[in-house]
Enzyme design. Structure first.
Site, PDB file in Angstrom:
ATOM      1  N   CYS A 192      47.868  97.252  43.747  1.00 24.91           N
ATOM      2  CA  CYS A 192      49.087  96.808  44.611  1.00 24.91           C
ATOM      3  C   CYS A 192      50.188  96.602  43.694  1.00 24.91           C
ATOM      4  O   CYS A 192      50.533  95.444  43.563  1.00 24.91           O
ATOM      5  CB  CYS A 192      48.584  95.659  45.473  1.00 24.91           C
ATOM      6  N   CYS A 249      56.867 102.790  53.629  1.00 27.42           N
ATOM      7  CA  CYS A 249      56.947 101.099  52.940  1.00 27.42           C
ATOM      8  C   CYS A 249      58.342 100.873  52.915  1.00 27.42           C
ATOM      9  O   CYS A 249      59.230 101.664  52.604  1.00 27.42           O
ATOM     10  CB  CYS A 249      56.234 101.391  51.832  1.00 27.42           C
TER      11      CYS A 249
END
Ligand SMILES: Cc1cc2nc3c(=O)[nH]c(=O)nc-3n(C[C@H](O)[C@H](O)[C@H](O)COP(=O)(O)OP(=O)(O)OC[C@H]3O[C@@H](n4cnc5c(N)ncnc54)[C@H](O)[C@@H]3O)c2cc1C
Length: 395
Positions: free
Chosen positions: A159, A341
């Site tokens: 992440c 995103c």
């Protein structure tokens, strides 16, 4: 009546439970089992660490919405899954299922680097609500007596976006407070180059990110591994020592203990194109719990991110597969996963698109602009509304 158990009550678990309920109505008995009885909008955790959000702004209780929809909620931690016997095991009970959806997210593997993490180590993290609240306290203390900041992520991270956001936000907030000149900033990452993001980069993301870090006077150390962290110092494997007054380093992730035995060596669940377990045909998995192989071997291990957008898409696809098994409906052809995103950059933001997630791609983009900051704020409100009302059919 078909019994469907969903393990995990976040992006993946809630979306799957709402979507299966929407498609099957009373033809199935749906139960969500989750260790946390709140939904936390993780993308806003870096804002919470900076003091730009409070916990109440970005969390909501899951029980009322689930029960209103006719979904049973069990607020318990699973200790295991008996895949042969089709049962989820908690300390208090065994929960039988006909279909299981695993959406348990990550175990944050702080133990893989000595001195890493807020509990047993010397660095902050922003990946859970508790950690972000603690990081905020550390940030407030840091402002009283500023010094060097070391931020970024350690080897094996998957992440990798939030550490970028945190670096940009620290820079923006320090400039706002006219304190930036007191704080040398270093960004360390296992990615082979800045802007790789674990997905082989996005078009010219390397050049854009190099420029954005240079504009902000943040030194980059990429392609690196962290040996250990001792009080006030990050030590890299190549011998470099980086002193800090504040450090936020993202850890690598693994699958959670309760389901790790169903997964690959790191505990991530192997699935087919419909998110069905490759061995246990009545088990599905979505979100961070799923195994996705990196697009390329990098000199320092770096994992593939599984974003909220991807997680919601996976949950919908897995739900359709389960519904198709039960009703005999025809399953649409699996479409390759893509990333959309919005990355916060402190006083601005960036839009990122990778379609499909891993190269070669039909389409990819990364562009910066204040409009994406407004979109990110709007998306936070929209998604919390959607979860509060159990609206899985919204995009
Ligand atoms: C700081 C941060 C910023 C992010 N920013 C973005 C962003 O800007 N855009 C974006 O698209 N994505 C972003 N993401 C990624 C996004 O949050 C994840 O993709 C998403 O949370 C994954 O959802 P999930 O349901 O797979 O797992 P999680 O959200 O991790 O949820 C796991 C659930 O499983 C439960 N659970 C775990 N173990 C057990 C057990 N043994 N028994 C019972 N329940 C269990 C947990 O309580 C939780 O409810 C960000 C993530 C973080 C941490």
């Amino acid at each position: 009546m078909t019994r469907i158990v969903v393990l995990g009550g976040s992006f993946g678990g809630l979306t799957a439970a709402f979507e299966i309920k929407r498609l099957l109505g009373n033809k199935a008995e749906i139960t969500v089992v989750s260790e946390d009885d709140r939904f936390v909008f993780n993308p806003s955790l870096p804002w919470l660490a900076m003091g730009w959000r409070k916990a109440d702004d970005i969390t909501l209780p899951v029980r009322p919405t689930l029960e209103r929809k006719g979904i049973t909620f069990i607020h318990e931690k699973a200790s295991g899954v008996d895949a042969e016997g089709s049962k989820v095991i908690t300390e208090a009970r065994e929960i039988p299922y006909d279909y299981l959806v695993i959406a348990t997210g990550p175990h944050l593997a702080f133990e893989e680097v000595p001195g890493l993490g807020p509990e047993k180590g010397h660095t902050e993290c922003i990946f859970t609500l508790d950690q972000a609240e603690r990081a905020h306290e550390a940030w407030e203390k840091f402002l009283e007596s500023p010094g060097p900041v070391v931020t970024g992520s350690v080897q094996g991270v998957s992440c990798s976006g939030p550490p970028y956001e945190f670096a940009f936000e620290v820079d923006a907030e320090l400039r706002r407070k006219k304190m930036r000149h007191k704080v040398p900033m270093v960004f360390v990452t296992s990615e082979p180059y800045i802007g790789h993001f674990g997905i082989g980069g996005l078009r010219n993301s390397k050049r854009i990110m190099e420029d954005e870090f240079a504009k902000r006077d943040i030194k980059i150390i990429a392609n690196t591994a962290v040996e250990e962290i001792v009080p006030a110092e990050v030590r890299l494997k190549d011998g470099t020592k980086l002193p800090f007054r504040l450090s936020m380093l993202a850890p690598a992730m693994k699958g959670v203990a309760a389901v790790a035995h169903l997964g690959n060596p790191r505990g991530f669940i192997p699935v087919d194109g419909n998110y069905r377990h490759t061995k246990y045909r009545n088990i599905f998995s979505v979100g961070v719990a799923v195994a996705i192989a990196p697009p390329e071997q990098t000199p320092v291990p770096t994992g593939v991110p599984k974003t909220g957008y991807m997680t919601v898409k996976m949950a919908k696809a897995a739900s359709l597969s389960i519904v198709s098994d039960i009703t005999g409906s025809v399953l649409p052809e699996a479409i390759p996963m893509e990333v959309l995103c919005l990355m916060d950059m402190g006083n601005t933001a960036a839009f990122m698109k990778a379609s499909p997630v891993l190269p070669p791609r039909q389409d990819s983009d990364l562009r910066e602009g204040i409009v994406y900051k407004w979109m990110k704020i709007g998306f936070e409100r929209y998604f919390l509304y959607k979860m509060r009302h159990g609206l899985s059919n919204w995009p």
